[in-house]
Write an enzyme that holds these catalytic residues in place. Sequence first.
Site, short mmCIF file in Angstrom:
data_model
loop_
_atom_site.label_atom_id
_atom_site.label_comp_id
_atom_site.label_asym_id
_atom_site.label_seq_id
_atom_site.Cartn_x
_atom_site.Cartn_y
_atom_site.Cartn_z
N ALA B 288 0.77 -1.21 -0.20
CA ALA B 288 0.03 -0.09 -0.02
C ALA B 288 0.71 1.41 0.06
CB ALA B 288 -0.88 0.15 1.21
N ASP B 289 0.48 2.33 -0.92
CA ASP B 289 1.10 3.41 -0.90
C ASP B 289 0.76 4.25 0.65
OD1 ASP B 289 2.39 3.07 -2.91
OD2 ASP B 289 0.93 4.07 -4.17
#
Lengths: 415, 393
Positions: B288-289
């Site tokens: 995930a960013d």
Amino acid sequence: MPDVQSMVNEFVIKLKKRKVEGSKSTAKLTAELLRSFISQQRLPHSNQAGALIDAVKAVGEKLIAANPVELAVGNVVRRVLHIIREEDLSLTTAAVGGLSLAAESDDENDTEQDDHPVLSATAVAAAARNALRPPSLQTLLEDIPHSAVAPPTSSSGGDSEGKSKSADKNSMTRKLKHNVIEAVNELIQEISTCHEQIAEQAVEHIHHNEVILTLGSSRTVMEFLCAAKEKKRSFRVFVAEGAPRYQGHAFAKELAGRGLQTTVITDSAVFAMISRVNMVIVGAHAVMANGGVIAPVGLNMVALAAQRHAVPFVVLAGVHKLCPLYPHNPEVLLNELKSPSELLDFGEFSDCLDVGSGTGSPLLHVVNPAFDYVPPNLVNLFITDTGGHNPSYIYRLIADYYSADDLVVRRKSAS
Amino acid sequence: MWYRSASFILDRQHQQQNDTVTNPDSRPLSPSSSAMATENPNPSISMYYQTRAAHHGVVTSDWLAQAQAAVGGNSDDAVSDNCVSGGDEECKGFSVVDEFNNWRKQPDLAEAVAAIRALASVIRSSQATTMMELEIELKKASDSLKSWDTTSISLTAGCDLFMRYVTRTSALEYEDFNSAKSRLLERAEKFGEISYKARRIIAMLSQDFIFDGCTILVHGFSRVVLEVLRTAAQNKKLFRVFCTEGRPDRTGLRLSNELAKLDVPVKLLIDSAVAYSMDEVDMVFVGADGVVESGGIINMMGTYQIALVAKSMNKPVYVAAESYKFARLYPLDQKDMVPALRPIDFGVPIPSKVEVETSARDYTPPQYLTLLFTDLGVLTPSVVSDELIQLYL
């Protein structure tokens, strides 16, 4: 007085032979065994809590290995470990409080030293408090030193105690053990009274003229329904018989005996009847950390039927059934295959089951799994001793009852 | 949905005609964008995704040239630009943004670590004599960092986390200013270690979930996911990995390279083959960013559709993300975020009348995620908001 080790072994054998079953009785027996284990444990003078934790862990590991499917054993062991940590913490914070007081009284004599001890005392207390809590974002930046600080906590506490009074130390040894045993007693009390706590909430959930569906037999569900009945609620209960053990039959009999309107249906009739049902209330074998439920076989089907008709699916579970683990592949790993004798009478299929004939392996297999896994999205409500909870809230309860250290260590040593 | 209305499209076309070619500012609303002194000179290109592409992407040289042309060669300008514009508030010979960009160039360093290192350098060079002054200075620096690259969630989250630590930590209260300062610096230095440790913890936690004989679908390149798979391979687990290609910077190719080095059987899929192969897949693993307050994730474009496909086929979607990526955002839908755009190479020239969707990321709502593996433990999506509230309330 019987030797503790033999008691442990005896209980392990009982677990292995499945002589004790049912999460409640197992939980209670485990807690009682651990209580007597702790009371007979000799503690060293320094770092008693650590020694006690190690000892309990060693026993706990044996018990868990004896019946890994009975999650209540592990739950109780972890609860006891958590209790030890908590009691140790409350003792050390009390000691630290005394320490900093002493340092303050000292500071007239010697000013340059006093600044440091006060600071470290508060820091130590903070670190100890952090150690109990599960890791959080808040402690992310702070947490590197706390692992370094934690071991000295107890030793420095011991040192300063030793400096002041040896009699005091002796009393502290006894105090920790005493407090822990007291708390374990409370835990046992809690396990044995969880039915009543849950049943008290019955009137909030069951209303007049409702139709309740349940499957199989559960002590908790029985108390729950009867508690609602006692409060003058009139409602009907459908009991699915719960093949292959058909505990539902006895359950229905007892309900009828207590004056409830009861209907017995077959398990396969659940879908046919569910449209007339207002609420499904069932017991559980264990509740996992994600809110999934390990339940008697057949309940996943009931849950799916309930979801299809938007009927609330309510699970009753005492706090001792909360398991801090996440299920991975629960259908296989957390299941138990029971004897086929529950399905078939002896000799009924003996010609097909005969290993000696023809190919050497039998053509017919009988599989009798004990549990179902109900995923959290199918459960609408959990009712525990502390009230009703959403499946997504279960992690919060687990954070309250277990300390994060115990989960990881246990799993590592178990694997 | 105002942005889908005809008048909006007309407005935009009008606006695009007015725009210069070198700086096609396609942000629909950019009020006072030139007001900030350290504003990113080219807001239409997400610096965050450019960096990712540079570190993990497999790009052809002509594509790079194109991208360079699209950016307008601003990477050289940016530095000088900054120093000049920072001049009115006495350019101290260094700026946070430069410092951050320097740290960011290291491929193994997480974005949040780079941010915290940059803030640490602010503390180091600070002339402040009180905690309050230092706090104000840090606040300024973190604000300019955040506005420099609004598309990077872990930058914002890292800055917020560090600021929160500086302003609210009780451990600092008793100390005199210099020791408090050195303690802050020490923590900032150690953050890289924390980040590395977090990855290890996540890898350990996720091991139980990878069983022998399973097939794992991964999307794009994620260091955490790589660490998870590497640990699983080291633990002698037998599993197969499907890698998506990860267009347009093709970060999936890089991951498949790394996995092939570990002797893990890998199969590459084009991004559109996800639904086709989903029936063979046992679980989806994504990085995930950023993890947002709802428990959903913001990740590379394509994660949302993979999660949708996985949900419809009843496959678990696991997210591996360090806890410092938790961000105080609550996106309501896909378009409810600062647009993060990047150039896309289609191989052939695209007529100017054709609009190109250049967004680099999408938002996956929490109901499509099964579990999050973080260094705080295995979490359900609903725990994320709890953690964030505990920290920032």
